[in-house]
Design an enzyme around this catalytic site. Structure first.
Site, mmCIF file in Angstrom:
data_model
loop_
_atom_site.group_PDB
_atom_site.id
_atom_site.type_symbol
_atom_site.label_atom_id
_atom_site.label_comp_id
_atom_site.label_asym_id
_atom_site.label_seq_id
_atom_site.Cartn_x
_atom_site.Cartn_y
_atom_site.Cartn_z
ATOM 1 N N TRP A 1 0.840 -1.211 0.000
ATOM 2 C CA TRP A 1 0.000 0.000 0.000
ATOM 3 C C TRP A 1 0.866 1.248 0.000
ATOM 4 O O TRP A 1 0.561 2.237 -0.661
ATOM 5 C CB TRP A 1 -0.956 -0.008 1.190
ATOM 6 C CG TRP A 1 -1.971 -1.113 1.116
ATOM 7 C CD1 TRP A 1 -2.120 -2.144 1.996
ATOM 8 C CD2 TRP A 1 -2.974 -1.310 0.097
ATOM 9 N NE1 TRP A 1 -3.151 -2.967 1.589
ATOM 10 C CE2 TRP A 1 -3.685 -2.484 0.435
ATOM 11 C CE3 TRP A 1 -3.334 -0.616 -1.061
ATOM 12 C CZ2 TRP A 1 -4.744 -2.975 -0.346
ATOM 13 C CZ3 TRP A 1 -4.383 -1.104 -1.836
ATOM 14 C CH2 TRP A 1 -5.070 -2.266 -1.478
ATOM 15 N N ASP B 1 -1.375 6.859 6.102
ATOM 16 C CA ASP B 1 -2.440 5.927 5.740
ATOM 17 C C ASP B 1 -2.634 5.015 6.948
ATOM 18 O O ASP B 1 -1.791 4.175 7.243
ATOM 19 C CB ASP B 1 -2.012 5.124 4.501
ATOM 20 C CG ASP B 1 -3.030 4.058 4.116
ATOM 21 O OD1 ASP B 1 -4.063 3.926 4.802
ATOM 22 O OD2 ASP B 1 -2.777 3.352 3.111
ATOM 23 N N LYS C 1 -11.820 -1.635 7.466
ATOM 24 C CA LYS C 1 -11.000 -2.528 8.280
ATOM 25 C C LYS C 1 -11.347 -2.382 9.757
ATOM 26 O O LYS C 1 -11.881 -3.282 10.347
ATOM 27 C CB LYS C 1 -9.518 -2.271 8.034
ATOM 28 C CG LYS C 1 -9.004 -3.028 6.824
ATOM 29 C CD LYS C 1 -8.537 -2.198 5.723
ATOM 30 C CE LYS C 1 -8.184 -3.017 4.491
ATOM 31 N NZ LYS C 1 -7.518 -2.202 3.498
HETATM 32 C C1 LIG Z 1 -7.018 -1.785 2.352
HETATM 33 C C2 LIG Z 1 -5.983 -0.748 2.365
HETATM 34 C C3 LIG Z 1 -5.949 0.250 1.384
HETATM 35 C C4 LIG Z 1 -6.920 0.295 0.230
HETATM 36 O O1 LIG Z 1 -8.137 0.755 0.679
HETATM 37 P P1 LIG Z 1 -9.346 1.032 -0.339
HETATM 38 O O2 LIG Z 1 -10.349 1.643 0.601
HETATM 39 O O3 LIG Z 1 -9.761 -0.291 -0.878
HETATM 40 O O4 LIG Z 1 -8.892 1.965 -1.368
HETATM 41 C C5 LIG Z 1 -4.971 1.218 1.481
HETATM 42 N N1 LIG Z 1 -4.077 1.209 2.484
HETATM 43 C C6 LIG Z 1 -4.082 0.263 3.441
HETATM 44 C C7 LIG Z 1 -3.061 0.303 4.535
HETATM 45 C C8 LIG Z 1 -5.033 -0.745 3.409
HETATM 46 O O5 LIG Z 1 -5.034 -1.689 4.357
#
Ligand SMILES: *Cc1c(COP(=O)(O)O)cnc(C)c1O
Length: 360
Positions: A102, A172, A196
């Site tokens: 990511w 993020d 999540k």
């Molecule tokens: C799942 C995830 C993403 C992607 O998220 P989306 O909402 O599907 O765009 C980005 N960064 C991390 C750390 C993730 O776990």
């Protein structure tokens, strides 16, 4: 009713009380004779939910007046672009710390928009650990330093964030926001897809600090400008009302359970239980260095790929769902976000012991 042990990485398990509240209120919500999905986003009843979700996030994280909570859409992946779009002007550069897939995606997206530089990477070690402080070098002119607080795919997680010497951190936190209390001072922007640790897919939580807003670009399409969300309380257009309502329910559950201090206690307990079971087994093996291991996503392998597969399928029969590692990674991944309780990890550890005895 039989609910499974759910270890999916995302969308992922939600706290039962948050789901039950939605079930109870589905047909007649807040005395309106409608569901929240069928109500105007300008109604008084919806405004209360919207405001409560924002206020609960502020309260749980102890956010000061300089921060605002925004509700965006397009997932964390949209923020990979929205952050550099807003924060980088022509000639500006940002630093990226690469600790997993990511983080790399965020970096690649930033390079499409402006200048981005790698401040550290552990890719040559297959992302089996986070960079050490002496391995990170920051460009003092960088507009921000981007990091991924929890690497959902590789199973590593920052416990102590790097000292960026005053450069604002953009993080993020999709897979671990609200796992514990933390000092937000060094962060200028945090984003997290809700699916999540926070709620259903469809809303992205963005926490922005005023000084970064003030410096953001205004010459962008309306819905790509943080200013639009900031000035309109994320109600410039129709927000994903049901998602935000569910996030509100999850936040209420966190608060009623004891807030982030209790979340941290539970998460550390879960991590200790599972990693101990792995390390002491002589059968299961975690590739991540102990100091970098995540208490949200734990990755491990069995002695052979055949055993990995057998483990996943037998676990499924026993009611343990979602254990297959990321599609390009293989192995096993146990995602144990806030909604997964210590009892669920105890049950899994017992299953792991039985499986080892039968297959060693
Ligand atoms: C799942 C995830 C993403 C992607 O998220 P989306 O909402 O599907 O765009 C980005 N960064 C991390 C750390 C993730 O776990």
């Amino acid at each position: 009713m039989s609910r499974v042990h759910n270890y999916f990485a995302g969308p992922a398990a939600l706290p039962l009380p948050a789901l039950e509240q939605a079930q109870k209120e589905l047909l007649d919500w807040a005395g309106t004779g409608m569901s929240v999905m069928e109500t105007s986003h300008r109604s008084k009843e919806y405004s209360e939910v919207h405001g409560e979700a924002i206020n609960l996030l502020k309260e749980l994280l102890g956010l000061g007046e300089e921060y605002k909570v925004l509700f965006c859409t397009g997932g964390a992946s949209m923020q990979f672009a929205m952050a550099p779009l807003n924060l980088l002007r022509p000639g500006d550069s940002a630093d990226y710390i690469l600790t997993g897939s990511w983080a790399k995606k965020a970096y690649q997206e930033a390079k499409l928009i402006g200048q981005a530089r790698v401040a550290a990477s552990t890719e040559s070690e297959k992302f089996a650990r986070l960079p050490r402080p002496d391995e990170m070098n920051f460009d003092p002119r960088a507009k921000y330093v981007h990091l991924t607080s929890n690497n959902t795919i590789y199973g590593s997680q920052w416990r102590e964030f790097p000292d960026t010497k005053g450069i604002p951190i953009v993080a993020d936190m999709s897979s671990d926001l609200l796992w514990r209390p933390f000092d937000i001072k060094s962060f200028g922007l945090i984003y997290a897809g809700a699916q999540k640790n926070l709620g259903p897919a469809g809303v992205t939580i963005v926490i922005l600090r005023q000084d970064l807003l003030e410096q953001s670009r205004e010459d962008l399409p309306t819905m790509l400008r943080y200013r639009t969300f900031w000035d309109n309380d994320s109600l410039a257009n129709t927000p994903p009302v049901f998602c935000i309502y569910m996030v509100r329910n999850v936040l209420r559950w966190i608060k009623d359970t004891g807030g982030l201090v209790e979340m941290e206690r539970r998460n550390l307990e879960k991590g200790a239980l599972l990693y101990r079971a792995i390390d002491e087994s002589g059968f299961y093996r975690c590739p991540v260095e102990p100091g970098s291991r995540s208490v949200m996503n734990a990755c491990f392998r069995l002695p052979t790929e055949e055993l990995d597969q057998k483990f996943v399928s037998e676990a499924k029969k026993a009611g343990f769902i979602g254990l297959k590692g990321y599609r390009t990674m293989g192995g096993i991944r146990v995602s144990m976000y806030n909604a997964v309780g210590p009892d669920s990890i105890r049950a899994l550890v017992a299953f792991m012991q039985d499986f080892r005895e039968e297959n060693q």
